[in-house]
Design a protein around this motif. Structure first.
Motif, short mmCIF file in Angstrom:
data_model
loop_
_atom_site.label_atom_id
_atom_site.label_comp_id
_atom_site.label_asym_id
_atom_site.label_seq_id
_atom_site.Cartn_x
_atom_site.Cartn_y
_atom_site.Cartn_z
N VAL A 50 0.83 -1.20 0.00
CA VAL A 50 0.00 0.00 0.00
C VAL A 50 0.87 1.26 0.00
O VAL A 50 0.59 2.22 -0.72
N PRO A 79 -4.17 -0.81 -8.10
CA PRO A 79 -5.05 -0.80 -6.92
C PRO A 79 -5.91 -2.06 -6.76
O PRO A 79 -6.06 -2.56 -5.65
N GLY A 80 -6.45 -2.58 -7.84
CA GLY A 80 -7.26 -3.80 -7.75
C GLY A 80 -6.45 -5.00 -7.30
O GLY A 80 -6.90 -5.81 -6.47
N THR A 99 -3.64 -4.87 -5.62
CA THR A 99 -3.23 -4.63 -4.23
C THR A 99 -4.35 -5.01 -3.28
O THR A 99 -4.11 -5.68 -2.27
N ALA A 100 -5.58 -4.61 -3.59
CA ALA A 100 -6.71 -4.93 -2.72
C ALA A 100 -6.91 -6.44 -2.63
O ALA A 100 -7.13 -6.97 -1.54
N VAL A 129 -4.09 -7.92 -0.48
CA VAL A 129 -4.26 -7.58 0.93
C VAL A 129 -5.36 -8.44 1.56
O VAL A 129 -5.20 -8.95 2.67
N ILE A 130 -6.45 -8.65 0.85
CA ILE A 130 -7.53 -9.49 1.37
C ILE A 130 -7.06 -10.94 1.50
O ILE A 130 -7.33 -11.61 2.50
N VAL A 176 -16.75 -3.30 0.82
CA VAL A 176 -16.21 -2.89 -0.48
C VAL A 176 -17.34 -2.39 -1.38
O VAL A 176 -17.19 -1.37 -2.06
N TYR A 196 -17.51 1.45 -2.77
CA TYR A 196 -17.50 1.68 -4.21
C TYR A 196 -18.69 2.54 -4.62
O TYR A 196 -18.55 3.52 -5.36
#
Length: 128
Positions: free
Chosen positions: A45, A52-53, A55-56, A59-60, A105, A109
């Motif tokens: 991050v 970004p997608g 990374t998300a 991370v999840i 999420v 969004y």
């Protein structure tokens, strides 16, 4: 008569525990894995190394891995305990975590796209 003169009844003091409480090795492994599973998402991050997608998603995925590390290394939950109820607890926890994350999420969004229609993202409105 001192306290050391009384015989210790191990059945009374065992509290019905039939499983181990973990070893120093399991705690150290759990701590190291937890530290790594925290440092990697932080680095991703802060540096913006991936899209970004991606990374998300990563991370999840690492958060789910950390949940498993904590339950195995610190809570000592395994497949043989409680006669199968552990699997039911994992499934229930997984459903609740999925609902919470997916709902959060989804809400973020839609708030991002619907709060200020017609305004580019990041601009502050000049009207009061």
């Amino acid at each position: 008569m001192s306290a050391s003169d009384h015989p210790v009844d191990h059945d009374v003091h065992s509290h019905g525990d039939t499983h181990g409480h973990g070893t120093m090795r399991s705690y150290v492994v759990g701590f190291l894995l937890s530290a790594v599973l925290t440092a990697i998402p932080f680095w991703l991050v802060m540096t913006g190394a991936l899209q970004p997608g991606a990374t998300a998603a990563l991370v999840i995925g690492l958060a789910i891995a950390q949940i498993l590390v904590h339950t195995v290394c610190f809570l000592h939950v395994n497949t043989s305990s409680e006669g199968g109820w552990t699997l039911v607890a994992y499934v229930f926890t997984g459903v609740i975590v999925f609902i919470t994350i997916a709902g959060s999420v989804w809400i973020m969004y839609h708030l991002n796209t619907n709060m200020m229609p017609g305004m580019p993202t990041g601009q502050v409105s000049g009207t009061p």
